[in-house]
Design a protein around this motif. Structure first.
Motif, PDB file in Angstrom:
ATOM      1  N   UNK A  17       0.878  -1.216   0.044  1.00 30.15           N
ATOM      2  CA  UNK A  17      -0.023   0.018   0.229  1.00 30.15           C
ATOM      3  C   UNK A  17       0.948   1.056  -0.087  1.00 30.15           C
ATOM      4  N   UNK A  18       0.530   2.405  -0.711  1.00 32.46           N
ATOM      5  CA  UNK A  18       1.093   3.557  -0.800  1.00 32.46           C
ATOM      6  C   UNK A  18       0.741   4.189   0.477  1.00 32.46           C
ATOM      7  N   UNK A  19       1.773   4.692   1.404  1.00 30.15           N
ATOM      8  CA  UNK A  19       1.242   5.255   2.491  1.00 30.15           C
ATOM      9  C   UNK A  19       0.664   6.535   2.751  1.00 30.15           C
ATOM     10  N   UNK A  20       0.825   7.380   1.466  1.00 38.84           N
ATOM     11  CA  UNK A  20       0.347   8.670   1.293  1.00 38.84           C
ATOM     12  C   UNK A  20      -1.202   8.632   0.897  1.00 38.84           C
ATOM     13  N   UNK A  21      -1.585   7.769  -0.146  1.00 42.83           N
ATOM     14  CA  UNK A  21      -2.756   7.709  -0.420  1.00 42.83           C
ATOM     15  C   UNK A  21      -3.902   6.408  -0.100  1.00 42.83           C
ATOM     16  N   UNK A  22      -3.103   5.373   0.537  1.00 44.91           N
ATOM     17  CA  UNK A  22      -3.798   4.349   1.047  1.00 44.91           C
ATOM     18  C   UNK A  22      -4.199   3.290   0.128  1.00 44.91           C
ATOM     19  N   UNK A  23      -3.846   3.794  -1.233  1.00 45.32           N
ATOM     20  CA  UNK A  23      -3.997   2.700  -2.470  1.00 45.32           C
ATOM     21  C   UNK A  23      -3.349   1.693  -2.567  1.00 45.32           C
ATOM     22  N   UNK A  24      -3.641   0.333  -2.702  1.00 45.43           N
ATOM     23  CA  UNK A  24      -2.940  -0.924  -2.968  1.00 45.43           C
ATOM     24  C   UNK A  24      -2.228  -0.790  -4.360  1.00 45.43           C
ATOM     25  N   UNK A  25      -0.779  -0.881  -3.990  1.00 46.24           N
ATOM     26  CA  UNK A  25      -0.094  -0.791  -5.494  1.00 46.24           C
ATOM     27  C   UNK A  25       0.371  -2.217  -5.817  1.00 46.24           C
ATOM     28  N   UNK A  26       0.531  -3.084  -5.310  1.00 47.94           N
ATOM     29  CA  UNK A  26       0.777  -4.216  -5.701  1.00 47.94           C
ATOM     30  C   UNK A  26      -0.037  -5.503  -5.019  1.00 47.94           C
TER      31      UNK A  26
END
Length: 222
Positions: A40-49
């Motif tokens: 997860x991207x720590x700034x957006x909370x979006x899962x990246x992988x």
């Protein structure tokens, strides 16, 4: 339409979490032996992988990780709780390092998640936009990509929609082409955004080195 089964499945797993740079990595170990690794991207909370690994067996040996989600094929590492020199690979991606190698000319499909969309990119696709026919197939629960010159055909599953009981819709689909890359964009239904927020709520209770409150506020402020 419901995502409760997916939440129950995640809840059933043993979960380990770690921070690496600007990413939070979560490793799930499910009761039947499967594993899932997320970043997860720590700034957006979006899962990246997101990657999956089946249960190993004595006949087939150690299973390899299968990539479900990732902007680009690259080396993935999970150090987890592995003790140095222990010889155990329990919390490692593919026993340590996982690498995908790509051809310079073959079509390459990657997927990424944004706050509002699911996006696929197929690189090494030199044809003009009018050559592509991209359709949402509710029966196959997939996105179908065809070319009129019969050079390419691909069935792209959409597990994100399956997890919340939604079939793909043509109205949510758009495409464009640039730099030899076909870009397919699917607008997330509201139930998928809701499910992602609920997953972050679940992960908030997993011990980690950072607070998930800011990530959760950002994802739910839609």
């Amino acid at each position: 339409m419901s995502y409760q089964n997916w939440l129950n499945y995640l809840q059933s797993a043993e979960k380990n979490s770690m921070i690496s740079g600007n990413a939070r990595k979560v490793l799930y170990k499910f009761p039947e032996g499967r594993q899932m690794a997320e970043e997860y991207n720590m700034e957006t909370g979006i899962v990246q992988r997101r990657a999956w690994k089946s249960k190993s067996n004595k006949i087939m040996g150690e299973s390899e990780w299968e990539i479900e989600l990732g902007e680009e094929p690259r080396q993935l590492n999970w150090s987890g709780n592995k003790t140095q020199g222990s010889g155990e690979d329990g919390d490692s991606l593919a026993g340590g390092d996982f690498t995908l190698r790509e051809s310079n000319t073959a079509p390459l499909l990657t997927k990424r998640i944004t706050k509002k969309n699911i996006e696929w990119r197929i690189r090494n696709m030199p044809y003009s936009l009018d050559i592509y026919n991209v359709t949402a197939d509710p029966e196959k629960r997939a996105i179908i990509v065809r070319t009129s010159n019969k050079k390419y055909y691909k069935v792209i599953p959409v597990p994100d929609l399956d997890r919340c009981g939604v079939k793909p819709s043509q109205e949510s689909l758009s495409i464009h082409h640039q730099f030899n890359t076909l870009i397919i964009t699917y607008k997330k239904p509201s139930i998928l955004c809701e499910m992602e927020a609920q997953v972050l709520l679940l992960l908030k209770n997993v011990e980690t080195e950072t607070d998930m409150d800011d990530l959760l506020k950002g994802l739910m402020a839609k």
